[in-house]
Design a protein around this motif. Structure first.
Motif, mmCIF file in Angstrom:
data_model
loop_
_atom_site.group_PDB
_atom_site.id
_atom_site.type_symbol
_atom_site.label_atom_id
_atom_site.label_comp_id
_atom_site.label_asym_id
_atom_site.label_seq_id
_atom_site.Cartn_x
_atom_site.Cartn_y
_atom_site.Cartn_z
ATOM 1 N N GLY A 154 7.675 3.027 0.544
ATOM 2 C CA GLY A 154 6.600 2.619 -0.029
ATOM 3 C C GLY A 154 5.298 2.635 1.231
ATOM 4 O O GLY A 154 4.359 2.695 1.155
ATOM 5 N N LEU A 157 4.665 6.126 1.885
ATOM 6 C CA LEU A 157 3.870 6.907 0.931
ATOM 7 C C LEU A 157 1.958 5.619 1.159
ATOM 8 O O LEU A 157 0.477 6.956 1.104
ATOM 9 N N LYS A 158 2.329 4.737 1.781
ATOM 10 C CA LYS A 158 1.098 3.485 2.145
ATOM 11 C C LYS A 158 0.481 4.746 3.282
ATOM 12 O O LYS A 158 -0.830 4.877 3.680
ATOM 13 N N LEU A 191 -1.422 -0.020 -1.829
ATOM 14 C CA LEU A 191 -0.181 -0.143 -1.187
ATOM 15 C C LEU A 191 0.055 -0.651 0.159
ATOM 16 O O LEU A 191 1.674 -1.547 0.924
ATOM 17 N N THR A 192 -0.406 -0.971 0.327
ATOM 18 C CA THR A 192 -1.269 -1.977 2.141
ATOM 19 C C THR A 192 -0.836 -3.128 1.916
ATOM 20 O O THR A 192 0.632 -3.727 2.433
ATOM 21 N N THR A 195 3.036 -3.292 0.325
ATOM 22 C CA THR A 195 4.399 -2.779 1.597
ATOM 23 C C THR A 195 4.270 -4.355 2.403
ATOM 24 O O THR A 195 5.857 -4.291 2.882
#
Length: 263
Positions: A154, A157-158, A191-192, A195
């Motif tokens: 994650g 991806l972030k 995502l920020t 995660t």
């Protein structure tokens, strides 16, 4: 920006091991000047260059914005390469562990703040991302004595989403592409946050485990100290008895000699 700092250095003369784990020997033998650390330093130097290019001629010239995007893209690519080199060749230095996350956050922070100053990116997005990055960095220092929070999928991806979205905002885009970059940035924000919460959970668990391990180790050391003290006392007891016995024999001999002298 993917979690554990990956930038490292080599030059120990030892044969590199691809894909191997970082060992104590590699950490102790790694040299400062190698390609991984050089790439990290290049990324740091690109930060002021990127800002100057972005704000050139008022910050709205499409050509200079394209140059700024190129500098930003190079900086993000070097992040991928120095991490790969460090993991592939087991090259780690204290400089790399410190400079790599600083370089990652510097280039992204410079892009977000600059875009918000220019009015291209809402300040709340910049605030959320920067608050998360700063908070996670502080949390890593909070638990570093106990364990290292590993990088997650994650998190990677972030980083990819943030870099892609910020890069699209650096370019002068209109129409559907301008709409697309907004949604890419929204994905990056989600995502920020997600995660970030996961890192908080990991940090709390790792710290609790670390404190429990420390308490267990302290109890074991105390128990060992008690056993050592008891053993020392047990060894001293026969010696003390022997000394006392010798004194008694000597006193009896003196009494016998005195009695014979009186006779």
């Amino acid at each position: 920006m993917t979690g554990v700092p990956a930038s490292a250095a080599g030059g120990s003369g030892a044969k590199p091991v691809r894909g191997g784990k970082l060992g104590t020997a590699a950490v102790n033998q790694a040299s400062l000047w190698n390609i991984a650390n050089i790439l990290t330093m290049v990324r740091l130097l690109l930060v002021p260059g990127f800002v100057l290019l972005l704000f050139h001629d008022g910050g709205y010239d499409p050509v200079w914005r394209a140059f700024a995007w190129a500098a930003f893209a190079v900086a993000m690519i070097t992040d991928l390469f120095d991490g790969h080199l460090a993991r592939a060749y087991n090259l780690v230095t204290d400089f790399g562990k410190i400079a790599d996350p600083i370089a990652d956050k510097a280039i992204m922070g410079a892009a977000l703040v600059s875009l918000s100053i220019l009015g291209d990116l809402p300040w709340w997005i910049t605030g959320v991302i920067l608050a998360r990055e700063l908070g996670i960095t502080l949390m890593r220092f909070w638990v570093i004595r106990h364990a290292v929070i590993p990088a997650s999928r994650g998190g990677k991806l972030k980083t990819l989403a943030q870099g892609t979205a910020a890069g699209m905002y650096v370019l002068v885009l209109t129409g559907p592409l301008a709409t697309l970059r907004f949604w890419v940035m929204m994905v990056a924000v989600v995502l920020t946050v997600v995660t970030g919460l996961d890192y908080v959970r990991q940090a709390v668990v790792l710290r609790r485990q670390g404190l429990a391990a420390e308490r267990a180790a302290a109890a074991e050391r105390a128990e060992e100290a008690l056993r050592t003290t008891a053993g020392t006392a047990a060894d001293a007891a026969p010696a003390a008895g022997a000394v006392a016995g010798a004194k008694d024999v000597h006193a009896a001999a003196e009494a016998r000699d005195a009695a014979e002298a009186e006779r």
